[in-house]
Design a protein around this motif. Structure first.
Motif, PDB file in Angstrom:
ATOM      1  N   PHE A 102     -24.314 -58.202 -26.160  1.00  0.00           N
ATOM      2  CA  PHE A 102     -25.380 -58.645 -27.060  1.00  0.00           C
ATOM      3  C   PHE A 102     -26.596 -57.718 -26.954  1.00  0.00           C
ATOM      4  O   PHE A 102     -27.137 -57.257 -27.962  1.00  0.00           O
ATOM      5  CB  PHE A 102     -25.756 -60.084 -26.722  1.00  0.00           C
ATOM      6  CG  PHE A 102     -27.015 -60.582 -27.370  1.00  0.00           C
ATOM      7  CD1 PHE A 102     -27.077 -60.791 -28.741  1.00  0.00           C
ATOM      8  CD2 PHE A 102     -28.154 -60.840 -26.605  1.00  0.00           C
ATOM      9  CE1 PHE A 102     -28.245 -61.258 -29.348  1.00  0.00           C
ATOM     10  CE2 PHE A 102     -29.317 -61.304 -27.202  1.00  0.00           C
ATOM     11  CZ  PHE A 102     -29.364 -61.513 -28.570  1.00  0.00           C
ATOM     12  N   HIS A 103     -27.007 -57.438 -25.732  1.00  0.00           N
ATOM     13  CA  HIS A 103     -28.183 -56.590 -25.512  1.00  0.00           C
ATOM     14  C   HIS A 103     -27.936 -55.159 -25.995  1.00  0.00           C
ATOM     15  O   HIS A 103     -28.782 -54.576 -26.692  1.00  0.00           O
ATOM     16  CB  HIS A 103     -28.541 -56.579 -24.028  1.00  0.00           C
ATOM     17  CG  HIS A 103     -29.656 -55.662 -23.667  1.00  0.00           C
ATOM     18  ND1 HIS A 103     -30.977 -55.947 -23.928  1.00  0.00           N
ATOM     19  CD2 HIS A 103     -29.648 -54.424 -23.080  1.00  0.00           C
ATOM     20  CE1 HIS A 103     -31.742 -54.954 -23.522  1.00  0.00           C
ATOM     21  NE2 HIS A 103     -30.968 -54.010 -23.000  1.00  0.00           N
ATOM     22  N   ASN A 104     -26.776 -54.612 -25.654  1.00  0.00           N
ATOM     23  CA  ASN A 104     -26.489 -53.219 -26.020  1.00  0.00           C
ATOM     24  C   ASN A 104     -26.310 -53.027 -27.525  1.00  0.00           C
ATOM     25  O   ASN A 104     -26.517 -51.928 -28.040  1.00  0.00           O
ATOM     26  CB  ASN A 104     -25.240 -52.734 -25.281  1.00  0.00           C
ATOM     27  CG  ASN A 104     -25.461 -52.601 -23.785  1.00  0.00           C
ATOM     28  OD1 ASN A 104     -26.598 -52.484 -23.325  1.00  0.00           O
ATOM     29  ND2 ASN A 104     -24.386 -52.637 -23.018  1.00  0.00           N
ATOM     30  N   ASN A 105     -25.912 -54.100 -28.218  1.00  0.00           N
ATOM     31  CA  ASN A 105     -25.678 -54.021 -29.663  1.00  0.00           C
ATOM     32  C   ASN A 105     -26.812 -54.634 -30.488  1.00  0.00           C
ATOM     33  O   ASN A 105     -26.682 -54.781 -31.703  1.00  0.00           O
ATOM     34  CB  ASN A 105     -24.361 -54.712 -30.019  1.00  0.00           C
ATOM     35  CG  ASN A 105     -23.154 -53.974 -29.466  1.00  0.00           C
ATOM     36  OD1 ASN A 105     -23.114 -52.744 -29.470  1.00  0.00           O
ATOM     37  ND2 ASN A 105     -22.177 -54.713 -28.981  1.00  0.00           N
ATOM     38  N   TRP A 106     -27.903 -54.990 -29.825  1.00  0.00           N
ATOM     39  CA  TRP A 106     -28.999 -55.670 -30.506  1.00  0.00           C
ATOM     40  C   TRP A 106     -29.526 -54.866 -31.701  1.00  0.00           C
ATOM     41  O   TRP A 106     -29.821 -55.433 -32.754  1.00  0.00           O
ATOM     42  CB  TRP A 106     -30.125 -55.967 -29.524  1.00  0.00           C
ATOM     43  CG  TRP A 106     -31.344 -56.576 -30.135  1.00  0.00           C
ATOM     44  CD1 TRP A 106     -32.604 -56.041 -30.193  1.00  0.00           C
ATOM     45  CD2 TRP A 106     -31.438 -57.852 -30.791  1.00  0.00           C
ATOM     46  NE1 TRP A 106     -33.472 -56.901 -30.831  1.00  0.00           N
ATOM     47  CE2 TRP A 106     -32.787 -58.028 -31.206  1.00  0.00           C
ATOM     48  CE3 TRP A 106     -30.520 -58.870 -31.059  1.00  0.00           C
ATOM     49  CZ2 TRP A 106     -33.226 -59.159 -31.885  1.00  0.00           C
ATOM     50  CZ3 TRP A 106     -30.953 -59.998 -31.745  1.00  0.00           C
ATOM     51  CH2 TRP A 106     -32.286 -60.141 -32.153  1.00  0.00           C
TER      52      TRP A 106
ATOM     53  N   ARG B  51     -37.907 -63.678 -31.127  1.00  0.00           N
ATOM     54  CA  ARG B  51     -37.792 -65.008 -30.520  1.00  0.00           C
ATOM     55  C   ARG B  51     -36.326 -65.422 -30.418  1.00  0.00           C
ATOM     56  O   ARG B  51     -35.923 -66.061 -29.444  1.00  0.00           O
ATOM     57  CB  ARG B  51     -38.580 -66.033 -31.338  1.00  0.00           C
ATOM     58  CG  ARG B  51     -38.820 -67.354 -30.604  1.00  0.00           C
ATOM     59  CD  ARG B  51     -39.869 -68.200 -31.326  1.00  0.00           C
ATOM     60  NE  ARG B  51     -40.282 -69.322 -30.496  1.00  0.00           N
ATOM     61  CZ  ARG B  51     -39.776 -70.547 -30.582  1.00  0.00           C
ATOM     62  NH1 ARG B  51     -38.828 -70.802 -31.471  1.00  0.00           N
ATOM     63  NH2 ARG B  51     -40.219 -71.513 -29.802  1.00  0.00           N
ATOM     64  N   PHE B  52     -35.522 -65.056 -31.413  1.00  0.00           N
ATOM     65  CA  PHE B  52     -34.093 -65.338 -31.326  1.00  0.00           C
ATOM     66  C   PHE B  52     -33.472 -64.569 -30.163  1.00  0.00           C
ATOM     67  O   PHE B  52     -32.638 -65.113 -29.425  1.00  0.00           O
ATOM     68  CB  PHE B  52     -33.370 -64.970 -32.622  1.00  0.00           C
ATOM     69  CG  PHE B  52     -31.885 -65.183 -32.556  1.00  0.00           C
ATOM     70  CD1 PHE B  52     -31.336 -66.402 -32.887  1.00  0.00           C
ATOM     71  CD2 PHE B  52     -31.032 -64.165 -32.119  1.00  0.00           C
ATOM     72  CE1 PHE B  52     -29.966 -66.625 -32.793  1.00  0.00           C
ATOM     73  CE2 PHE B  52     -29.663 -64.372 -32.029  1.00  0.00           C
ATOM     74  CZ  PHE B  52     -29.128 -65.608 -32.367  1.00  0.00           C
ATOM     75  N   TYR B  53     -33.865 -63.299 -30.005  1.00  0.00           N
ATOM     76  CA  TYR B  53     -33.327 -62.507 -28.891  1.00  0.00           C
ATOM     77  C   TYR B  53     -33.622 -63.197 -27.560  1.00  0.00           C
ATOM     78  O   TYR B  53     -32.734 -63.333 -26.710  1.00  0.00           O
ATOM     79  CB  TYR B  53     -33.932 -61.102 -28.888  1.00  0.00           C
ATOM     80  CG  TYR B  53     -33.519 -60.282 -27.673  1.00  0.00           C
ATOM     81  CD1 TYR B  53     -32.344 -59.540 -27.686  1.00  0.00           C
ATOM     82  CD2 TYR B  53     -34.297 -60.276 -26.523  1.00  0.00           C
ATOM     83  CE1 TYR B  53     -31.949 -58.813 -26.567  1.00  0.00           C
ATOM     84  CE2 TYR B  53     -33.913 -59.563 -25.403  1.00  0.00           C
ATOM     85  CZ  TYR B  53     -32.739 -58.822 -25.431  1.00  0.00           C
ATOM     86  OH  TYR B  53     -32.343 -58.113 -24.319  1.00  0.00           O
ATOM     87  N   ARG B  54     -34.854 -63.654 -27.370  1.00  0.00           N
ATOM     88  CA  ARG B  54     -35.207 -64.307 -26.110  1.00  0.00           C
ATOM     89  C   ARG B  54     -34.459 -65.628 -25.952  1.00  0.00           C
ATOM     90  O   ARG B  54     -34.022 -65.976 -24.847  1.00  0.00           O
ATOM     91  CB  ARG B  54     -36.722 -64.524 -26.045  1.00  0.00           C
ATOM     92  CG  ARG B  54     -37.511 -63.226 -25.929  1.00  0.00           C
ATOM     93  CD  ARG B  54     -39.019 -63.491 -25.855  1.00  0.00           C
ATOM     94  NE  ARG B  54     -39.381 -64.155 -24.605  1.00  0.00           N
ATOM     95  CZ  ARG B  54     -39.625 -63.520 -23.451  1.00  0.00           C
ATOM     96  NH1 ARG B  54     -39.543 -62.202 -23.394  1.00  0.00           N
ATOM     97  NH2 ARG B  54     -39.962 -64.197 -22.373  1.00  0.00           N
ATOM     98  N   MET B  55     -34.291 -66.365 -27.035  1.00  0.00           N
ATOM     99  CA  MET B  55     -33.541 -67.620 -26.982  1.00  0.00           C
ATOM    100  C   MET B  55     -32.093 -67.374 -26.568  1.00  0.00           C
ATOM    101  O   MET B  55     -31.552 -68.063 -25.697  1.00  0.00           O
ATOM    102  CB  MET B  55     -33.577 -68.314 -28.341  1.00  0.00           C
ATOM    103  CG  MET B  55     -32.783 -69.610 -28.405  1.00  0.00           C
ATOM    104  SD  MET B  55     -32.626 -70.262 -30.082  1.00  0.00           S
ATOM    105  CE  MET B  55     -31.399 -69.129 -30.766  1.00  0.00           C
ATOM    106  N   TRP B  56     -31.468 -66.393 -27.199  1.00  0.00           N
ATOM    107  CA  TRP B  56     -30.060 -66.130 -26.923  1.00  0.00           C
ATOM    108  C   TRP B  56     -29.867 -65.573 -25.510  1.00  0.00           C
ATOM    109  O   TRP B  56     -28.897 -65.907 -24.818  1.00  0.00           O
ATOM    110  CB  TRP B  56     -29.491 -65.167 -27.973  1.00  0.00           C
ATOM    111  CG  TRP B  56     -28.031 -65.340 -28.234  1.00  0.00           C
ATOM    112  CD1 TRP B  56     -27.025 -64.481 -27.887  1.00  0.00           C
ATOM    113  CD2 TRP B  56     -27.389 -66.432 -28.906  1.00  0.00           C
ATOM    114  NE1 TRP B  56     -25.813 -64.969 -28.300  1.00  0.00           N
ATOM    115  CE2 TRP B  56     -26.003 -66.166 -28.928  1.00  0.00           C
ATOM    116  CE3 TRP B  56     -27.866 -67.611 -29.488  1.00  0.00           C
ATOM    117  CZ2 TRP B  56     -25.081 -67.030 -29.517  1.00  0.00           C
ATOM    118  CZ3 TRP B  56     -26.951 -68.474 -30.061  1.00  0.00           C
ATOM    119  CH2 TRP B  56     -25.582 -68.181 -30.071  1.00  0.00           C
TER     120      TRP B  56
END
Length: 389
Positions: free
Chosen positions: A334-338, A348-353
């Motif tokens: 998820f992080h590498n493909n963000w 905010r979605f990134y931090r939630m996920w």
């Protein structure tokens, strides 16, 4: 002023304490877990907004998660933070206010897993976008705990899990299998390709159905948008992987009755689900609000009571410790493909996920949560059932 005094004040209407008192209370709780407030270790939290302390003391896990989403605090290793924090049971030390009590009461009185709400989990969680999940999961799109016994990477660990399920079900060519909660068809595709079986998979997610049909094209696989209560056919075997958590405790018995109705007398039912060591009637408020609506993790007691008189338990395997590696692999993807998907979401979605994936990893790392695979039969396997692992 200690945490109990803070709690009493909330319920008597008195001033709930100063900011310094809230901070001191949080500091004491974290210290019991080996976590230093604004410390230098990667699992220590750094508070960026002083409102954090009162919010967490008032709202418990909901306030902790929402304040992270809002950027009020940070931590270099969320997974380690939660692996240290969860064992001390911080919610018992932070007496939740009336909003959380009402949440628990509402879950106990009403039935969030009732049929009229069956498709909400699909709409809120699984329909967030196939791009999100395809950039996070393995090549087969398996969204459940992988089996890392001899695997070196996520792809091979998920295939090992699918193979384990097929072997436990003793699949053979021509078998007709029902997959309750089929996701994007990872099991259906594997079983059809490797074992020559015919699979009917049901999901409550339109996005899963669309991509799943594409992935399973040309195979004896039928995927349907359907609630489990509406299935009215018999199958040689049944499998359900990572779906029972969405059933709801008031529906466990009805779920087992439906599985029994759909399973032939000589068939096997493999139930794969996350498990809790304690029986609950309400889920975590933050997870309920942002990640998995109408969902709750069952206990062993709740599962066994639900299947009593319907099935014989042939085998139970616990490999919940593998979920830590699975979740951290999902977060890396998820992080590498963000950058590939961030235009459809926001920070905010990134931090939630991130919070969802890594807090979950911490819960499995400290063995607070489990993963169980049950092999069930209607009347007991004649001659006995020899387990594989």
């Amino acid at each position: 002023m200690n945490t109990s005094t803070l709690s009493q004040n909330r319920h008597t209407g008195k001033e709930a304490g100063t900011a310094d008192e809230y901070k001191a209370a949080i500091e004491r709780i974290l210290s019991q877990a080996g976590i230093t407030l604004n410390g230098d270790m990667p699992w220590d939290i750094r508070v960026k907004d002083e409102r954090f302390y009162q919010r967490v003391m008032r709202e418990g896990s909901l306030g902790l998660g929402e304040s992270y989403m809002d950027g009020w605090w940070d931590c270099d290793e969320l997974d380690t933070f939660f692996a240290k924090l969860i064992p001390i049971n911080p919610e018992e030390k932070i007496k939740a206010d009336w909003r959380l009590l009402l949440h628990t009461l509402g879950e106990a009185i009403f039935n969030p897993g009732r049929k009229s709400r069956a498709f909400q989990i699909g709409e809120m969680h699984y329909d967030r976008g196939n791009e999100l999940f395809s950039n996070m999961l393995d090549k087969r799109m398996a969204y459940s705990c992988a089996y890392w016994k001899e695997a070196k990477d996520l792809d091979s660990a998920q295939e090992a899990k699918l193979e384990l399920i097929c072997r436990k079900l003793r699949l053979k060519p021509g078998d007709r299998v029902l997959d309750i909660g089929c996701g994007w068809g990872s099991f259906a595709k594997y079983a059809a390709e490797k074992y020559g079986t015919e699979v009917v998979g049901i999901t409550v997610s339109k996005e899963q159905l669309s991509l799943g049909k594409e992935l399973c094209r040309g195979l004896p696989v039928e995927l349907r948008l359907q609630d489990y209560r509406d299935v009215d056919e018999q199958f040689d075997h049944i499998v359900s992987v990572g779906m029972f958590e969405h059933v709801g405790w008031k529906n466990y018995r009805a779920y087992m009755e439906k599985a029994r109705q759909c399973l032939k007398q000589d068939g096997l039912f493999l139930l794969h689900c996350i498990g809790d060591s304690i029986s609950h009637v309400a889920g975590d408020p933050w997870l309920e609000k942002y990640i998995f609506p109408n969902s709750i993790i069952p206990s062993m007691k709740q599962i066994v009571i639900a299947l009593e008189g319907l099935f014989t338990v042939e085998n139970v395997q616990n490999f919940g410790f593998y979920y830590d590696a699975t979740l951290t692999a999902w977060f890396r993807n998820f992080h590498n493909n963000w950058d590939k998907i961030k235009e459809k979401y926001d920070e905010r979605f990134y931090r939630m996920w991130k919070y969802y994936l890594l807090s979950s990893a911490g819960a499995f790392r400290c063995r607070s949560l489990q993963v169980w695979q049950f092999v069930l039969s209607p009347k007991g396997v004649q001659g006995g059932y020899e387990a594989v692992c």
